[in-house]
Enzyme design. Structure first.
Site, PDB file in Angstrom:
ATOM      1  N   ASP A  91       1.016  -1.186  -0.088  1.00  0.00           N
ATOM      2  CA  ASP A  91       0.072  -0.200  -0.181  1.00  0.00           C
ATOM      3  C   ASP A  91       0.840   1.366   0.025  1.00  0.00           C
ATOM      4  OD1 ASP A  91      -1.539   1.992   0.286  1.00  0.00           O
ATOM      5  OD2 ASP A  91      -2.713   1.182   2.196  1.00  0.00           O
ATOM      6  N   LEU A  92       1.176   1.856  -0.977  1.00  0.00           N
ATOM      7  CA  LEU A  92       1.876   2.930  -1.321  1.00  0.00           C
ATOM      8  C   LEU A  92       1.497   4.266  -0.604  1.00  0.00           C
ATOM      9  CD1 LEU A  92       2.686   2.758  -5.293  1.00  0.00           C
ATOM     10  CD2 LEU A  92       4.213   1.965  -3.284  1.00  0.00           C
ATOM     11  N   ASN A 114       4.825   4.913 -11.399  1.00  0.00           N
ATOM     12  CA  ASN A 114       3.868   4.738 -12.492  1.00  0.00           C
ATOM     13  C   ASN A 114       2.316   4.796 -11.902  1.00  0.00           C
ATOM     14  OD1 ASN A 114       2.383   3.681 -15.027  1.00  0.00           O
ATOM     15  ND2 ASN A 114       2.116   2.030 -13.742  1.00  0.00           N
ATOM     16  N   VAL A 135      -5.077   7.654 -22.267  1.00  0.00           N
ATOM     17  CA  VAL A 135      -5.248   6.116 -22.918  1.00  0.00           C
ATOM     18  C   VAL A 135      -6.346   5.331 -22.221  1.00  0.00           C
ATOM     19  CG1 VAL A 135      -3.669   4.018 -22.737  1.00  0.00           C
ATOM     20  CG2 VAL A 135      -2.552   6.195 -22.781  1.00  0.00           C
ATOM     21  N   LYS A 180      -0.929  15.761 -10.204  1.00  0.00           N
ATOM     22  CA  LYS A 180       0.153  15.581 -11.389  1.00  0.00           C
ATOM     23  C   LYS A 180       0.880  16.873 -11.409  1.00  0.00           C
ATOM     24  CE  LYS A 180      -0.848  11.427 -12.500  1.00  0.00           C
ATOM     25  NZ  LYS A 180       0.215  10.351 -12.305  1.00  0.00           N
ATOM     26  N   TYR A 217      -7.073  15.674  -9.944  1.00  0.00           N
ATOM     27  CA  TYR A 217      -6.009  14.653 -10.661  1.00  0.00           C
ATOM     28  C   TYR A 217      -4.906  15.759 -11.372  1.00  0.00           C
ATOM     29  CZ  TYR A 217      -4.149  11.469 -14.248  1.00  0.00           C
ATOM     30  OH  TYR A 217      -3.286  10.619 -15.025  1.00  0.00           O
TER      31      TYR A 217
END
Length: 271
Positions: free
Chosen positions: A53-54, A80, A176, A148, A144
């Site tokens: 769990d990052l 990523n 994507v 980023k 988001y």
């Protein structure tokens, strides 16, 4: 002359996702050794994926250490892991905003900090997967875009601190096809018609370029259109904002946001 990935030891976060699977396949095909980190490790992954769990301060350092032990060190970290979802800027930040900031920004920060000692020894590289929305924001997706853009600011600061020994690059994909867009689509805020889809292969190629260029590039676009958009957003921000505003206005006029409660404020003002 480009460097090779053969024999390079790579740690990849978000290894079970769309980009993660494609990157793993490409790295292995180029002769690299890969260990992934993911909250839900894929059952049939071609390379080891450690569950982590990052967003957990205590879980990340031992997971990075375990990956480095498996690989015998680290030469490349690819940050990523990321999530998306609707979050209008005009509404107060809630759980969705905090979650995106945790995964998209702070998780990369934690992982990088834990990997720095290994990468310093190997004079390795770090690649951050950001988004075109870091420089070309869209409405109704503030969390988001903010996460980023903050990620790129973190990379810029990190480069000043460790750039003498570690290469630091940021890659800027556009849209994507992947499950990351599902929450936005469910909320009636599909980005279809606002952003253009691009192939996963282009994103993978950009990340490989960042990892193998003789000198680590600062910023890497994933398409020709992406390079134009990055340049326009940086040098002509008013023009870029005007183009986005016109596109969104056309979508509102076409009724594309009529079933999106989170767009109520924009719709009311448009009327």
């Amino acid at each position: 002359m480009a460097l090779t990935l053969r024999g390079r030891r790579i740690l990849l976060t978000g290894a079970s996702g769309t980009f993660g699977r494609a990157l793993t396949d490409r790295f292995l095909a180029l002769g690299a050794h890969v260990v992934g980190l993911d909250l839900v490790p894929a059952a049939t992954a071609p390379a080891p994926i450690l569950r982590c769990d990052l967003t957990d301060d205590a879980a990340v350092p031992p997971a990075v250490d375990a990956a480095a032990d498996l690989l015998g060190g680290l030469d490349l970290l690819v940050n990523n892991a990321g999530i998306g979802g609707p979050a209008p800027a005009e509404l107060p930040p809630g759980a969705e905003v905090r979650r995106q900031l945790e995964v998209n920004l702070l998780a990369a920060w934690r992982t990088t900090a834990a990997a720095i000692p290994y990468l310093e020894r190997s004079r390795g590289r770090i690649v951050f997967v950001a988004s075109r929305m870091a420089v070309l924001p869209l409405p109704l997706a503030a969390a988001y875009g903010v996460s980023k853009r903050a990620l790129t600011a973190y990379a810029d600061a990190l480069r000043l601190e460790v750039g003498s020994h570690i290469g630091v690059s940021v890659v800027y994909p556009s849209m994507v096809a992947s499950p990351i867009h599902d929450p936005t689509t469910t909320a009636g805020l599909s980005l279809d018609g606002v952003s253009r889809y691009e192939p996963v292969s282009g994103v993978v190629a950009a990340i490989v370029h960042a990892a193998t260029a003789t000198r680590a590039p600062r910023d890497v676009a994933t398409t020709t259109r992406g390079r134009v958009e990055l340049a326009m957003a940086r040098h002509f921000p008013s023009l870029a904002a005007g183009l986005v505003t016109r596109t969104v206005r056309d979508r509102i006029a076409a009724g594309a946001l009529n079933d999106a409660p989170l767009a109520e404020g924009m719709l009311r003002r448009a009327r």
